[in-house]
Design an enzyme around this catalytic site. Structure first.
Site, PDB file in Angstrom:
ATOM      1  CG  HIS A   1      -1.896  -1.023   1.403  1.00 13.67           C
ATOM      2  ND1 HIS A   1      -2.017  -1.802   2.530  1.00 13.67           N
ATOM      3  CD2 HIS A   1      -2.868  -1.471   0.559  1.00 13.67           C
ATOM      4  CE1 HIS A   1      -3.021  -2.646   2.391  1.00 13.67           C
ATOM      5  NE2 HIS A   1      -3.547  -2.494   1.207  1.00 13.67           N
TER       6      HIS A   1
ATOM      7  CB  SER B   1      -4.136  -6.446   4.895  1.00 10.31           C
ATOM      8  OG  SER B   1      -3.809  -5.152   4.471  1.00 10.31           O
TER       9      SER B   1
ATOM     10  NE  ARG C   1      -3.065  -6.896  -4.446  1.00 11.20           N
ATOM     11  CZ  ARG C   1      -3.833  -7.017  -3.381  1.00 11.20           C
ATOM     12  NH1 ARG C   1      -3.311  -7.349  -2.233  1.00 11.20           N
ATOM     13  NH2 ARG C   1      -5.129  -6.809  -3.447  1.00 11.20           N
TER      14      ARG C   1
ATOM     15  CE  LYS D   1     -12.830  -6.965   5.303  1.00  9.26           C
ATOM     16  NZ  LYS D   1     -11.974  -6.370   4.311  1.00  9.26           N
TER      17      LYS D   1
HETATM   18  P1  ADP Z   1      -5.737  -5.775   0.857  1.00 10.00           P
HETATM   19  O1  ADP Z   1      -6.108  -6.457  -0.437  1.00 10.00           O
HETATM   20  O2  ADP Z   1      -4.270  -5.820   1.159  1.00 10.00           O
HETATM   21  O3  ADP Z   1      -6.617  -6.106   2.011  1.00 10.00           O
HETATM   22  P2  ADP Z   1      -7.167  -3.293   0.547  1.00 10.00           P
HETATM   23  O4  ADP Z   1      -8.491  -3.935   0.456  1.00 10.00           O
HETATM   24  O5  ADP Z   1      -6.940  -2.375   1.664  1.00 10.00           O
HETATM   25  O6  ADP Z   1      -5.942  -4.283   0.600  1.00 10.00           O
HETATM   26  O7  ADP Z   1      -6.829  -2.673  -0.868  1.00 10.00           O
HETATM   27  C1  ADP Z   1      -6.752  -1.331  -1.214  1.00 10.00           C
HETATM   28  C2  ADP Z   1      -6.078  -1.152  -2.553  1.00 10.00           C
HETATM   29  O8  ADP Z   1      -4.697  -1.487  -2.424  1.00 10.00           O
HETATM   30  C3  ADP Z   1      -6.576  -2.007  -3.707  1.00 10.00           C
HETATM   31  O9  ADP Z   1      -6.544  -1.222  -4.876  1.00 10.00           O
HETATM   32  C4  ADP Z   1      -5.563  -3.124  -3.786  1.00 10.00           C
HETATM   33  O10 ADP Z   1      -5.491  -3.688  -5.077  1.00 10.00           O
HETATM   34  C5  ADP Z   1      -4.297  -2.369  -3.456  1.00 10.00           C
HETATM   35  N1  ADP Z   1      -3.185  -3.180  -2.960  1.00 10.00           N
HETATM   36  C6  ADP Z   1      -3.185  -3.983  -1.866  1.00 10.00           C
HETATM   37  N2  ADP Z   1      -1.976  -4.572  -1.689  1.00 10.00           N
HETATM   38  C7  ADP Z   1      -1.182  -4.134  -2.712  1.00 10.00           C
HETATM   39  C8  ADP Z   1       0.163  -4.392  -3.103  1.00 10.00           C
HETATM   40  N3  ADP Z   1       0.927  -5.258  -2.437  1.00 10.00           N
HETATM   41  N4  ADP Z   1       0.641  -3.754  -4.188  1.00 10.00           N
HETATM   42  C9  ADP Z   1      -0.159  -2.907  -4.883  1.00 10.00           C
HETATM   43  N5  ADP Z   1      -1.430  -2.638  -4.577  1.00 10.00           N
HETATM   44  C10 ADP Z   1      -1.948  -3.228  -3.505  1.00 10.00           C
END
Ligand code: ADP
Length: 164
Positions: free
Chosen positions: A17, A129, A90, A41
């Site tokens: 992130h 995460s 990703r 959630k």
């Molecule tokens: P997670 O999938 O880690 O629970 P979130 O739901 O908080 O994350 O995702 C928020 C945004 O961050 C989404 O657009 C997701 O694709 C992106 N994201 C999550 N992890 C990564 C990563 N390792 N590299 C690039 N983008 C990421």
């Protein structure tokens, strides 16, 4: 002024992130990091904790604002004068969901907003995460996944949850 929004659960915020946020912050005047509060959630960290962890690791980037968010992203964006949505991409598996989301948002906003996809850096391609929570649960190394400023807090939470 170009305002962008990067929304997510950030439970907790990972180096993946952070990488997207750093890169996206250079593309706009202000980047709002919107921490999602979904009542249905179950999170490891409360909304306040997730915001606090997020603020802690982003304190050196000047044009960032961390806010909480629930409901429709488009409504949130209108309220804050934002026109860009930032999403991280990703593996291929992200693509279908992200594309549907982007089209959905564009339809609701009558084309007033644009989505920018930032490809994950190679080292964070498979980082999420949920991977971090899994590794923390089994007391694995977190240095590659998390900013050092928040590692102890995540470890403490894993210990607490393991005891329950
Ligand atoms: P997670 O999938 O880690 O629970 P979130 O739901 O908080 O994350 O995702 C928020 C945004 O961050 C989404 O657009 C997701 O694709 C992106 N994201 C999550 N992890 C990564 C990563 N390792 N590299 C690039 N983008 C990421």
């Amino acid at each position: 002024m170009k305002v962008a929004v990067y929304a997510g659960s950030f439970d907790p915020i990972t180096k993946g992130h952070q990488d997207v946020i750093k890169r996206a912050s250079k593309l706009c005047d202000k980047l709002i990091v919107a921490v999602l509060n979904n009542k249905n959630k179950k999170y490891w960290f409360s909304l306040e904790e997730r915001k606090e962890l997020t603020e802690k690791v982003l304190e050196d980037i000047p044009n960032i604002e961390v806010l909480d968010f629930s409901g429709l992203l488009v409504t949130f964006m209108e309220k804050h004068g934002a026109e860009l949505v930032i999403r991280g991409l990703r593996a291929v598996s992200d693509y279908e969901y992200e594309l549907a989301l982007a089209y959905g948002n564009q339809e609701i906003a009558d084309g007033e907003i644009e989505t920018i996809f930032i490809p994950a850096s190679k080292e964070y391609l498979y980082l999420s995460s949920s991977v971090v929570r899994e590794v923390a649960t089994y007391d694995g190394k977190l240095e590659k996944f998390l900013d050092e400023k928040i590692i102890s807090q995540v470890r403490e939470r894993a210990k607490l949850l393991n005891r329950e």
